[in-house]
Design a protein around this motif. Structure first.
Motif, mmCIF file in Angstrom:
data_model
loop_
_atom_site.group_PDB
_atom_site.id
_atom_site.type_symbol
_atom_site.label_atom_id
_atom_site.label_comp_id
_atom_site.label_asym_id
_atom_site.label_seq_id
_atom_site.Cartn_x
_atom_site.Cartn_y
_atom_site.Cartn_z
ATOM 1 N N ALA A 130 4.581 -9.840 -3.675
ATOM 2 C CA ALA A 130 4.659 -11.301 -3.804
ATOM 3 C C ALA A 130 5.887 -11.877 -3.119
ATOM 4 N N PRO A 131 6.031 -11.684 -1.799
ATOM 5 C CA PRO A 131 7.210 -12.206 -1.103
ATOM 6 C C PRO A 131 7.187 -13.726 -0.985
ATOM 7 N N GLN A 132 8.369 -14.313 -0.937
ATOM 8 C CA GLN A 132 8.494 -15.738 -0.694
ATOM 9 C C GLN A 132 8.480 -16.003 0.805
ATOM 10 N N GLN A 133 7.723 -17.018 1.201
ATOM 11 C CA GLN A 133 7.674 -17.395 2.612
ATOM 12 C C GLN A 133 8.995 -18.048 3.009
ATOM 13 N N ARG A 134 9.544 -17.604 4.151
ATOM 14 C CA ARG A 134 10.776 -18.191 4.651
ATOM 15 C C ARG A 134 10.652 -18.397 6.151
ATOM 16 N N PRO A 135 11.257 -19.456 6.687
ATOM 17 C CA PRO A 135 11.189 -19.697 8.136
ATOM 18 C C PRO A 135 11.748 -18.509 8.911
ATOM 19 N N GLY A 136 11.061 -18.156 9.983
ATOM 20 C CA GLY A 136 11.523 -17.071 10.832
ATOM 21 C C GLY A 136 11.087 -15.692 10.407
ATOM 22 N N LEU A 137 10.376 -15.591 9.278
ATOM 23 C CA LEU A 137 9.926 -14.287 8.793
ATOM 24 C C LEU A 137 8.404 -14.204 8.825
ATOM 25 N N ARG A 138 7.910 -13.013 9.111
ATOM 26 C CA ARG A 138 6.475 -12.753 9.088
ATOM 27 C C ARG A 138 6.145 -11.871 7.893
ATOM 28 N N VAL A 139 4.995 -12.133 7.302
ATOM 29 C CA VAL A 139 4.547 -11.390 6.129
ATOM 30 C C VAL A 139 3.196 -10.765 6.446
ATOM 31 N N GLU A 140 3.100 -9.453 6.243
ATOM 32 C CA GLU A 140 1.863 -8.716 6.555
ATOM 33 C C GLU A 140 1.418 -7.906 5.344
ATOM 34 N N LEU A 141 0.172 -8.086 4.950
ATOM 35 C CA LEU A 141 -0.384 -7.315 3.839
ATOM 36 C C LEU A 141 -0.543 -5.857 4.257
ATOM 37 N N LEU A 142 0.018 -4.951 3.451
ATOM 38 C CA LEU A 142 -0.099 -3.521 3.741
ATOM 39 C C LEU A 142 -1.213 -2.870 2.928
ATOM 40 N N ILE A 143 -1.215 -3.131 1.627
ATOM 41 C CA ILE A 143 -2.172 -2.443 0.766
ATOM 42 C C ILE A 143 -2.363 -3.249 -0.513
ATOM 43 N N GLU A 144 -3.571 -3.237 -1.018
ATOM 44 C CA GLU A 144 -3.858 -3.875 -2.296
ATOM 45 C C GLU A 144 -4.111 -2.781 -3.325
ATOM 46 N N GLU A 145 -3.073 -2.416 -4.024
ATOM 47 C CA GLU A 145 -3.211 -1.416 -5.065
ATOM 48 C C GLU A 145 -3.770 -2.058 -6.334
ATOM 49 N N LYS A 146 -4.159 -1.202 -7.276
ATOM 50 C CA LYS A 146 -4.661 -1.671 -8.560
ATOM 51 C C LYS A 146 -3.701 -1.281 -9.668
ATOM 52 N N LEU A 147 -3.560 -2.193 -10.603
ATOM 53 C CA LEU A 147 -2.893 -1.883 -11.857
ATOM 54 C C LEU A 147 -3.982 -1.619 -12.883
ATOM 55 N N CYS B 147 -0.298 0.826 -15.297
ATOM 56 C CA CYS B 147 0.397 1.572 -14.257
ATOM 57 C C CYS B 147 -0.339 1.389 -12.932
ATOM 58 N N ARG B 148 0.341 1.682 -11.851
ATOM 59 C CA ARG B 148 -0.305 1.660 -10.538
ATOM 60 C C ARG B 148 -1.234 2.854 -10.422
ATOM 61 N N LEU B 149 -2.482 2.573 -10.035
ATOM 62 C CA LEU B 149 -3.491 3.623 -9.981
ATOM 63 C C LEU B 149 -3.083 4.754 -9.058
ATOM 64 N N GLU B 150 -2.516 4.426 -7.901
ATOM 65 C CA GLU B 150 -2.180 5.464 -6.935
ATOM 66 C C GLU B 150 -1.122 6.411 -7.472
ATOM 67 N N VAL B 151 -0.224 5.892 -8.296
ATOM 68 C CA VAL B 151 0.864 6.709 -8.827
ATOM 69 C C VAL B 151 0.379 7.630 -9.940
ATOM 70 N N VAL B 152 -0.582 7.165 -10.737
ATOM 71 C CA VAL B 152 -1.037 7.966 -11.885
ATOM 72 C C VAL B 152 -2.334 8.714 -11.605
ATOM 73 N N ARG B 153 -2.828 8.653 -10.376
ATOM 74 C CA ARG B 153 -4.107 9.303 -10.074
ATOM 75 C C ARG B 153 -4.088 10.788 -10.435
ATOM 76 N N GLY B 154 -3.010 11.476 -10.070
ATOM 77 C CA GLY B 154 -2.911 12.899 -10.386
ATOM 78 C C GLY B 154 -2.867 13.153 -11.881
ATOM 79 N N LEU B 155 -2.199 12.280 -12.634
ATOM 80 C CA LEU B 155 -2.126 12.429 -14.085
ATOM 81 C C LEU B 155 -3.479 12.184 -14.735
ATOM 82 N N LEU B 156 -4.272 11.300 -14.143
ATOM 83 C CA LEU B 156 -5.628 11.063 -14.645
ATOM 84 C C LEU B 156 -6.515 12.277 -14.384
ATOM 85 N N GLU B 157 -6.334 12.879 -13.215
ATOM 86 C CA GLU B 157 -7.155 14.030 -12.860
ATOM 87 C C GLU B 157 -6.857 15.240 -13.749
#
Length: 301
Positions: free
Chosen positions: A147-164, A227-237
């Motif tokens: 959730a970055p704040q938009q600021r002049p001179g900066l570009r914002v690029e979505l990298l990944i949409e993780e799940k909680l 928790c973030r799904l990607e972080v706990v995936r191994g613990l779920l398995e």
């Protein structure tokens, strides 16, 4: 110009307070005032008006803000490039929000070791506001934040949409007991959605402001939480954690923030590396690392 003057000016402009700027710069308020007087003397203009509410930029101060940022950015870039280690051509500085470094930043570091060996890599983990400020002033090339704040001179690029996802240390057919629930603070947007979904869990007995701490607390003491799904995936398995059936899931996106005028030869390899590891995780693929390769070899032996 003394860079300390420009940095002090920007800190006051951001905090709107000479006192808070002094605290964050680790100098005395007298030093801050002296720096502002010196800067105003060099420019021949009043930059701040001080009142009971703090410090307000004058029209001249407003006009000087982008120039001060550019001065600091150029200086920091020059300072980093002069300090390039032997055998490397440039320095790439990347910062990451505390709750996002694991595993994204680690996987990225391992990727960059082979994908961009000509770059010296520097990383830091800080609060999102500080990271964005450092990108704006040129201290960092890229920041990875939620959730970055938009600021002049900066570009914002979505990298990944993780799940909680809501997880529990014991299998549960329904919603958790409020007394066993651990609220993990994943930011303002999550708090709003969580409050609407779980009015009964709005005032839990335990709240933590750091994702990894919340996860470890659950594993050590038991209970339920998000928790973030990607972080706990191994613990779920392995069955150490269980997804709570029927609990809503929330998106937790990660963004790369970088200067629009950043040096492409340095920034682009870093962005490509982030896109690569984020893309693999988005599609559920394990990022190959030497340690994981050894583990796979031991399992197959």
């Amino acid at each position: 110009m003394d860079m300390a003057l420009a940095m002090t000016f920007l800190q006051i402009a951001r905090t709107r307070s000479f006192l808070r700027a002094a605290e964050q710069l680790h100098v005395t308020p007298t030093t801050v005032s002296a720096r502002v007087r010196a800067l105003e003397s060099q420019l021949g203009r009043l930059l701040f008006v001080r009142n009971k509410a703090g410090a307000v930029l004058t029209p001249a101060g407003e006009q000087f803000v982008p120039h001060a940022r550019l001065l600091v950015q150029v200086w920091e870039r020059a300072r980093h490039q002069v300090a390039v280690p032997a055998g490397r051509r440039a320095v790439l500085s990347v910062g990451c929000e505390v709750s996002l470094w694991d595993p994204l930043l680690l996987d990225w570091l391992l990727r960059m070791r082979s994908a961009a060996p000509h770059l010296a890599i520097r990383t830091e983990v800080q609060a999102p506001g500080e990271l964005i400020e450092k990108v704006a002033t040129g201290v960092l090339d890229i920041a990875v934040v939620y959730a970055p704040q938009q600021r002049p001179g900066l570009r914002v690029e979505l990298l990944i949409e993780e799940k909680l996802v809501m997880v529990s240390t014991t299998p549960q057919p329904g919603l958790p007991n409020p007394q066993d629930y651990v609220y993990v603070d994943w930011g303002g947007e999550f708090a709003l959605q969580h409050g609407m979904a779980f009015p009964a869990l709005s005032n839990p007995g335990v709240s933590v402001g750091l994702g990894p701490l919340g996860r470890e607390y659950l594993l050590a003491g038991g209970g339920s939480g998000y928790c973030r799904l990607e972080v706990v995936r191994g613990l779920l398995e392995t069955g150490r954690l269980h997804r709570v059936a029927g609990a809503p899931e929330f998106l937790y996106p990660a963004y790369a923030v970088y200067a629009a005028e950043g040096e492409a030869a340095v920034v682009e390899p870093g962005l490509d590396g982030l896109r690569h590891v984020a893309g693999r995780r988005q599609h559920g693929a394990e990022v190959a690392t030497p340690a994981r390769a050894k583990r796979r070899a031991r399992k197959s032996a």
